[in-house]
Motif scaffolding. Structure first.
Motif, PDB file in Angstrom:
ATOM      1  N   ILE A  36       0.837  -1.201   0.000  1.00 23.38           N
ATOM      2  CA  ILE A  36       0.000   0.000   0.000  1.00 23.38           C
ATOM      3  C   ILE A  36       0.872   1.252   0.000  1.00 23.38           C
ATOM      4  N   ALA A  37       1.890   1.280   0.852  1.00 21.24           N
ATOM      5  CA  ALA A  37       2.755   2.467   0.941  1.00 21.24           C
ATOM      6  C   ALA A  37       3.392   2.791  -0.404  1.00 21.24           C
ATOM      7  N   ALA A  38       3.835   1.783  -1.136  1.00 23.07           N
ATOM      8  CA  ALA A  38       4.445   2.008  -2.451  1.00 23.07           C
ATOM      9  C   ALA A  38       3.428   2.599  -3.421  1.00 23.07           C
ATOM     10  N   ALA A  39       2.208   2.096  -3.385  1.00 18.47           N
ATOM     11  CA  ALA A  39       1.159   2.616  -4.265  1.00 18.47           C
ATOM     12  C   ALA A  39       0.829   4.063  -3.924  1.00 18.47           C
ATOM     13  N   LEU A  40       0.797   4.380  -2.628  1.00 19.85           N
ATOM     14  CA  LEU A  40       0.510   5.758  -2.214  1.00 19.85           C
ATOM     15  C   LEU A  40       1.612   6.701  -2.665  1.00 19.85           C
ATOM     16  N   LEU A  41       2.858   6.316  -2.436  1.00 22.92           N
ATOM     17  CA  LEU A  41       3.973   7.160  -2.849  1.00 22.92           C
ATOM     18  C   LEU A  41       4.001   7.337  -4.366  1.00 22.92           C
ATOM     19  N   ALA A  42       3.673   6.287  -5.108  1.00 24.41           N
ATOM     20  CA  ALA A  42       3.636   6.376  -6.571  1.00 24.41           C
ATOM     21  C   ALA A  42       2.565   7.362  -7.040  1.00 24.41           C
ATOM     22  N   ASN A  43       1.539   7.567  -6.204  1.00 30.27           N
ATOM     23  CA  ASN A  43       0.478   8.510  -6.518  1.00 30.27           C
ATOM     24  C   ASN A  43       0.656   9.841  -5.792  1.00 30.27           C
ATOM     25  N   ASP A  44       1.876  10.100  -5.307  1.00 26.80           N
ATOM     26  CA  ASP A  44       2.265  11.348  -4.643  1.00 26.80           C
ATOM     27  C   ASP A  44       1.488  11.611  -3.347  1.00 26.80           C
ATOM     28  N   ILE A  45       1.088  10.550  -2.662  1.00 25.82           N
ATOM     29  CA  ILE A  45       0.447  10.675  -1.352  1.00 25.82           C
ATOM     30  C   ILE A  45       1.515  10.358  -0.320  1.00 25.82           C
ATOM     31  N   LYS A  46       1.849  11.340   0.502  1.00 26.68           N
ATOM     32  CA  LYS A  46       2.960  11.185   1.438  1.00 26.68           C
ATOM     33  C   LYS A  46       2.544  11.214   2.901  1.00 26.68           C
ATOM     34  N   THR A  47       1.342  11.680   3.198  1.00 21.95           N
ATOM     35  CA  THR A  47       0.852  11.701   4.573  1.00 21.95           C
ATOM     36  C   THR A  47      -0.130  10.562   4.741  1.00 21.95           C
ATOM     37  N   PHE A  48       0.174   9.653   5.671  1.00 17.34           N
ATOM     38  CA  PHE A  48      -0.654   8.470   5.883  1.00 17.34           C
ATOM     39  C   PHE A  48      -1.510   8.585   7.142  1.00 17.34           C
ATOM     40  N   ARG A  49      -1.011   9.330   8.115  1.00 14.06           N
ATOM     41  CA  ARG A  49      -1.747   9.474   9.376  1.00 14.06           C
ATOM     42  C   ARG A  49      -1.344  10.757  10.065  1.00 14.06           C
TER      43      ARG A  49
END
Length: 109
Positions: A36-49
């Motif tokens: 999941i973290a890799a997919a988020l970073l690939a979509n420029d999402i850097k804040t998870f919580r």
């Protein structure tokens, strides 16, 4: 979108099936089986919580499941370590605030 497509250990990742994940209500592409973290970073999402006491943003830190900086609510279950949890099609991922909260009726037994 930034994504590693050729990896010295994992090989060529260009032929992997694309799936859709829902992050905070919006659809995003991901590669089947990637974390999941890799997919988020690939979509420029850097804040998870956001932390419980000072509400500070957190994202990926260790990347191996030892810390809790990358935890998010996944399919209604809080505190999922996104760096070691693979995506699947239709997965619902939410930014976690504080300690997280189980969504009534959404958790699996």
């Amino acid at each position: 979108m930034t994504r590693i497509c050729e990896h010295p250990i994992l090989g060529d990742l260009t032929g992997v099936d694309q799936v859709t994940i829902i992050v905070d209500g919006k659809p995003y592409p991901a590669h089947e089986g990637e974390m999941i973290a890799a997919a988020l970073l690939a979509n420029d999402i850097k804040t998870f919580r956001y932390t419980a006491h000072q509400h500070r943003p957190r994202g990926i830190y260790c990347g191996i499941g030892r810390c809790t900086d990358c935890i998010m609510t996944v399919d209604g279950i809080p505190n999922i370590r996104t760096c070691i949890t693979p995506v699947r099609d239709g997965m619902v991922i939410e930014t976690q605030y504080g300690v997280g909260e189980w969504k009534r009726g959404d958790h699996h037994e």
